[in-house]
Design a protein around this motif. Structure first.
Motif, PDB file in Angstrom:
ATOM      1  N   THR A 134     -17.900  76.875  49.650  1.00 30.64           N
ATOM      2  CA  THR A 134     -19.240  77.480  49.759  1.00 30.64           C
ATOM      3  C   THR A 134     -19.861  77.590  48.368  1.00 30.64           C
ATOM      4  O   THR A 134     -21.034  77.278  48.167  1.00 30.64           O
ATOM      5  CB  THR A 134     -19.129  78.902  50.378  1.00 30.64           C
ATOM      6  OG1 THR A 134     -18.431  78.782  51.604  1.00 30.64           O
ATOM      7  CG2 THR A 134     -20.486  79.524  50.611  1.00 30.64           C
ATOM      8  N   ARG A 137     -28.734  90.660  43.539  1.00 32.57           N
ATOM      9  CA  ARG A 137     -28.793  89.219  43.830  1.00 32.57           C
ATOM     10  C   ARG A 137     -28.398  88.361  42.632  1.00 32.57           C
ATOM     11  O   ARG A 137     -28.881  87.231  42.473  1.00 32.57           O
ATOM     12  CB  ARG A 137     -30.188  88.809  44.301  1.00 32.57           C
ATOM     13  CG  ARG A 137     -30.570  89.511  45.575  1.00 32.57           C
ATOM     14  CD  ARG A 137     -31.957  89.178  46.023  1.00 32.57           C
ATOM     15  NE  ARG A 137     -32.107  89.607  47.414  1.00 32.57           N
ATOM     16  CZ  ARG A 137     -32.468  88.809  48.398  1.00 32.57           C
ATOM     17  NH1 ARG A 137     -32.726  87.555  48.169  1.00 32.57           N
ATOM     18  NH2 ARG A 137     -32.569  89.268  49.613  1.00 32.57           N
ATOM     19  N   ARG A 173     -24.715  85.122  44.850  1.00 31.48           N
ATOM     20  CA  ARG A 173     -25.271  84.754  46.162  1.00 31.48           C
ATOM     21  C   ARG A 173     -24.592  85.480  47.308  1.00 31.48           C
ATOM     22  O   ARG A 173     -25.202  85.836  48.291  1.00 31.48           O
ATOM     23  CB  ARG A 173     -25.077  83.238  46.395  1.00 31.48           C
ATOM     24  CG  ARG A 173     -26.170  82.394  45.845  1.00 31.48           C
ATOM     25  CD  ARG A 173     -25.958  80.947  46.244  1.00 31.48           C
ATOM     26  NE  ARG A 173     -24.723  80.374  45.685  1.00 31.48           N
ATOM     27  CZ  ARG A 173     -24.432  79.078  45.704  1.00 31.48           C
ATOM     28  NH1 ARG A 173     -25.270  78.231  46.256  1.00 31.48           N
ATOM     29  NH2 ARG A 173     -23.320  78.629  45.176  1.00 31.48           N
ATOM     30  N   CYS A 174     -23.264  85.626  47.205  1.00 33.20           N
ATOM     31  CA  CYS A 174     -22.518  86.252  48.293  1.00 33.20           C
ATOM     32  C   CYS A 174     -21.197  86.779  47.748  1.00 33.20           C
ATOM     33  O   CYS A 174     -20.778  86.410  46.644  1.00 33.20           O
ATOM     34  CB  CYS A 174     -22.258  85.239  49.415  1.00 33.20           C
ATOM     35  SG  CYS A 174     -21.483  83.729  48.839  1.00 33.20           S
ATOM     36  N   ASP A 185     -18.537  84.338  46.534  1.00 31.90           N
ATOM     37  CA  ASP A 185     -18.732  83.749  45.206  1.00 31.90           C
ATOM     38  C   ASP A 185     -18.047  84.607  44.140  1.00 31.90           C
ATOM     39  O   ASP A 185     -17.433  84.097  43.196  1.00 31.90           O
ATOM     40  CB  ASP A 185     -20.224  83.644  44.872  1.00 31.90           C
ATOM     41  CG  ASP A 185     -20.867  82.369  45.417  1.00 31.90           C
ATOM     42  OD1 ASP A 185     -20.182  81.630  46.146  1.00 31.90           O
ATOM     43  OD2 ASP A 185     -22.052  82.122  45.105  1.00 31.90           O
ATOM     44  N   PRO A 195     -25.538  84.969  52.764  1.00 33.72           N
ATOM     45  CA  PRO A 195     -25.842  84.621  51.380  1.00 33.72           C
ATOM     46  C   PRO A 195     -27.323  84.882  51.108  1.00 33.72           C
ATOM     47  O   PRO A 195     -28.161  84.631  51.977  1.00 33.72           O
ATOM     48  CB  PRO A 195     -25.550  83.125  51.312  1.00 33.72           C
ATOM     49  CG  PRO A 195     -24.818  82.783  52.547  1.00 33.72           C
ATOM     50  CD  PRO A 195     -25.089  83.833  53.560  1.00 33.72           C
ATOM     51  N   ASN A 196     -27.626  85.432  49.943  1.00 35.37           N
ATOM     52  CA  ASN A 196     -29.041  85.639  49.619  1.00 35.37           C
ATOM     53  C   ASN A 196     -29.623  84.323  49.093  1.00 35.37           C
ATOM     54  O   ASN A 196     -28.900  83.346  48.884  1.00 35.37           O
ATOM     55  CB  ASN A 196     -29.213  86.793  48.628  1.00 35.37           C
ATOM     56  CG  ASN A 196     -28.491  86.526  47.330  1.00 35.37           C
ATOM     57  OD1 ASN A 196     -28.680  85.481  46.739  1.00 35.37           O
ATOM     58  ND2 ASN A 196     -27.647  87.447  46.893  1.00 35.37           N
TER      59      ASN A 196
END
Ligand SMILES: NC(=O)c1ccc[n+]([C@@H]2O[C@H](COP(=O)([O-])OP(=O)(O)OC[C@H]3O[C@@H](n4cnc5c(N)ncnc54)[C@H](O)[C@@H]3O)[C@@H](O)[C@H]2O)c1
Length: 697
Positions: free
Chosen positions: A280, A620, A623-624, A627, A694-695
């Motif tokens: 990812t 932010r 991303r998530c 990560d 995820p942003n």
């Protein structure tokens, strides 16, 4: 027949092609297709020999790990493998690309194996906290011997086709018309009774191992000790031992039971989570999806110090010519000298051939003039960590770099937006935060600054891949993701010492959790003076760490830091001088040294990291959550079998994390420990970090 497997019959041969994008994993469709193709080959009298190969230039990358944890889908790999092994006609595996995990196990049930130059063969299951569960632990030792098979299974590293030929894993190197060669091989090696030979029937290595079980046990014990996931390593060792002590069928059963136990273990689940998390993380973000990367043919690095030299070695390993520029001849010579010494050490250890070393050195050019910058497709700045200097350098780069060149900074703490603003092309500026030693550490934080353009971002990601790094895209903030979270832990390390907790206790608790090194030993390795300088510049105080540096104790490089070191040794030895200072200081502040127990030490090291990770998500900057976990598992010695700090927090339960943070905030009066708003929100809605989409960073 399922389209995942195609059969072409002609000229006496049945060519079975596994075609299951993206990597020809052994999914249920492939297994069913193989059974069907084999049945047709068996019944077709015109087929004298079967060739098994993969589509798109690669054999099989492994089991379909998306199936793990799902109800089993028939037919099982075991069933398919038995059908191949018992086939009445010879089956030849033609290996191009990779034969990994289940892919190599598939090749091992074939009667002959051919592999082309450039192919990679291995059993990497251990890296997912598993063991080869379809006969690999039983067949590989029978074929290549226990002393060769055991490190392949417990280490998980793949080998090249020529190495595979040297150890007898393949029968021949393939070139030219592979089908013809496969047929010739099947004919020339046909056994006297006409039955194709099976690895399961080989006895020589089994008998040898049985005669000297003590040697096998000692070798396995040494490998287990080196394993990162103890449970998986021990299980793999048991399965290999069973290959020596049990009949083949019993060994297979034992392997299966051990495999299933690992499959359900929390350790393997965490490692599989990280496997997907890395994929990812490597995805191109939407922002950069519509552009192609710059094709990097030439690179330049400014600054031939610790990082510049290491990054140059990464380029050389990837075959990209690189110029390393420093201020004067002496600095260039010193930098290149370190690079050469590093290579020599690797050659001495057998990690690189002399010819390869020379080839890599030939790709690295030292210079004091900036002439080469004009032809570089990417320029990486790695000078001292000083903002005015970096701004000045980027201003100058702007004037000489060709249009479209990517301009990267390796800063670890400075504002990439401010650095980008020093150029007239901030869209070309990106952060590429390598970790030390840069030629070894896999992590690369790619800093997507406010004005970083899609092309620069895409190129940084592509370059990360080419250089063999695990890249994670993050935003600008002090320390980016990894160091910012480490700073939260560092503050508690200092605070614990002020309360009389000794470095060895802090490190012991970290090691017990599974960290490769504790924070104090890590500080000694990295050099304590760096953060001391940063603290002084930012007007921060850390009484214990400052005192240590004031004594000239900068860590391993001065022979002492939190610990002391014997000359030439990297083993930390507790130092009474430091310990008595810590104890007496704690007493003078009214603390009772020894009052803080292991559980509290652990919580106070771990919780600030999780809390900071949550703030990073809130802002932010990442991303998530996964990560963040990839960063910690690849750059900070986080035990992979624990998934990562955010994954760990989810396993513990965010409500417990929140309550503990609140308790420590009250106890210590430290606002940084106040539960992050995101944690409160998630607890309120009964969700975890993993539930966050995820942003759009
Ligand atoms: N050392 C680490 O662990 C680490 C990790 C990640 C990132 N970084 C970052 O990498 C950068 C470099 O760190 P380092 O540890 O390699 O430092 P270093 O002191 O080892 O090397 C810096 C080099 O830059 C050269 N230099 C200084 N001014 C220059 C100029 N005007 N022109 C050309 N060269 C010049 C110096 O001569 C020196 O060789 C810093 O931004 C640092 O924050 C360091």
């Amino acid at each position: 027949m399922a389209s995942a497997v195609q059969l072409r019959v002609g000229g006496g041969v049945g060519v079975v092609v596994i075609d299951y994008p993206p990597v020809n994993a052994l999914g249920a469709d492939v297994r069913a297709g193989l059974l069907e193709a084999l049945a047709r080959c068996r019944e077709d009298d015109s087929v004298l020999c079967v060739v098994l190969r993969g589509a798109r230039g690669s054999f099989v990358a492994g089991a379909d790990i998306r199936e793990f944890g799902q109800p089993p889908k028939p037919p099982s790999a075991i069933e398919v493998f038995a059908a191949i092994e018992n086939m009445n006609k010879p089956v030849v595996a033609v290996i191009e690309g990779v034969a990994l995990g289940g892919g190599l196990e598939l090749a091992l049930v074939c009667h002959y194996r051919l592999a082309v130059a450039g192919a990679r063969l291995g059993l990497p299951e251990i890296k997912l906290g598993l063991l080869p569960g379809a006969g690999g632990t039983q067949r590989l030792p029978r074929l290549v011997g226990f002393s060769v098979a055991a490190p392949m299974i417990l280490g998980g590293e793949p080998i090249s086709a020529s190495e595979a030929r040297d150890i007898g894993l393949i029968d021949a190197l393939g070139e030219g018309d592979l089908i013809e060669q496969a047929m010739a091989l099947a004919n020339s090696l046909r056994s006297t009774d006409g039955r194709p030979p099976s690895i399961r029937d080989l006895v020589q290595h089994v008998e040898g191992a049985r005669r000297d079980l003590a040697t096998l046990d000692a070798a396995l014990a040494a490998l287990v000790k080196r394993g990162r996931n103890r449970r998986a390593a021990e299980a793999a060792a048991k399965a290999i031992r069973a290959a020596a002590t049990e009949p083949f069928e019993e060994g297979l059963k034992r392997e299966r039971a051990l495999f299933l136990d690992l499959l359900n273990s929390p350790e393997s689940k965490a490692q599989r989570y990280l496997f997907f998390a890395e994929r990812t993380a490597g995805k191109v973000p939407p922002k950069a999806a519509s552009v192609g990367p710059v094709d990097v043919q030439r690179a330049a690095i400014i600054g031939a110090g610790t990082m510049g030299g290491g990054i140059a070695m990464c380029f050389a390993a990837a075959g990209i010519p690189v110029t390393v520029i420093d201020r004067d001849d002496a600095s260039v010579a010193r930098g290149l000298g370190v690079v050469e010494a590093n290579y020599r050490k690797t050659v001495e250890r057998g990690g690189l051939s002399r010819a390869e070393m020379l080839a890599r050195l030939a790709l690295i050019r030292g210079a004091t003039s900036w002439d080469d910058l004009g032809s570089a497709d990417v320029i990486i700045e790695a000078v001292f960590e000083e903002l005015p200097l970096k701004k000045e350098i980027f201003g100058r780069i702007d004037k000489v770099a060709k249009p479209g060149a990517v301009l990267a900074t390796n800063t670890s703490t400075l504002d990439v937006d401010a650095i980008a603003a020093a150029t007239a092309r901030p869209e070309s500026v990106v952060g590429m935060h390598f970790f030390s030693p840069a030629h070894i550490m896999r992590l690369l934080e790619i800093i997507d600054a406010k004005k970083t353009g899609p092309m620069a971002l895409r190129t940084a990601l592509m370059l990360g891949k080419k250089l063999g790094k695990t890249s994670v895209v993050v935003g600008v903030c002090d320390g980016f993701v990894g160091n910012r979270m480490a700073l939260g832990r560092g503050a508690q390390t200092e605070r614990l010492m002020q309360e009389g907790v000794l470095p060895r206790d802090i490190d012991r608790v970290s090691l017990a959790f599974g960290f490769a090194m504790g924070p104090c030993a890590t500080g000694d390795l990295a050099g304590l003076d760096i953060s001391w300088r940063i603290r002084k510049a930012k007007g921060r105080v850390a009484p214990i760490a400052d005192w240590i540096c004031e004594q000239g104790r900068f860590g391993q490089k001065t022979g002492k830091g939190y610990y002391r070191y014997e000359p030439g040794s990297r083993t930390p030895i507790p130092d009474p001088e430091v310990e008595s200072f810590i104890r007496s200081r704690a007493k003078s502040l009214g603390h009772d040294p020894g009052a803080v127990g292991d559980e509290e030490i652990f919580d106070r090291l771990m919780l600030p990291m999780i809390n900071e990770g949550a703030r990073i998500l809130e802002e932010r900057v990442a991303r998530c959550a996964s990560d963040i976990d990839v960063i910690w598992a690849n750059g900070y010695g986080w035990p992979v079998w624990r998934g990562g700090p955010m994954y760990y927090a989810d396993q513990v339960g965010l409500r417990i994390v929140r309550d503990k943070l609140a308790r420590y905030t009250a106890k210590l009066g430290d606002e940084r420990l106040k539960p992050a708003a995101l944690i409160e929100t998630l607890v309120g809605s009964g969700r975890s970090f993993a539930d966050l989409p995820p942003n759009d960073r």
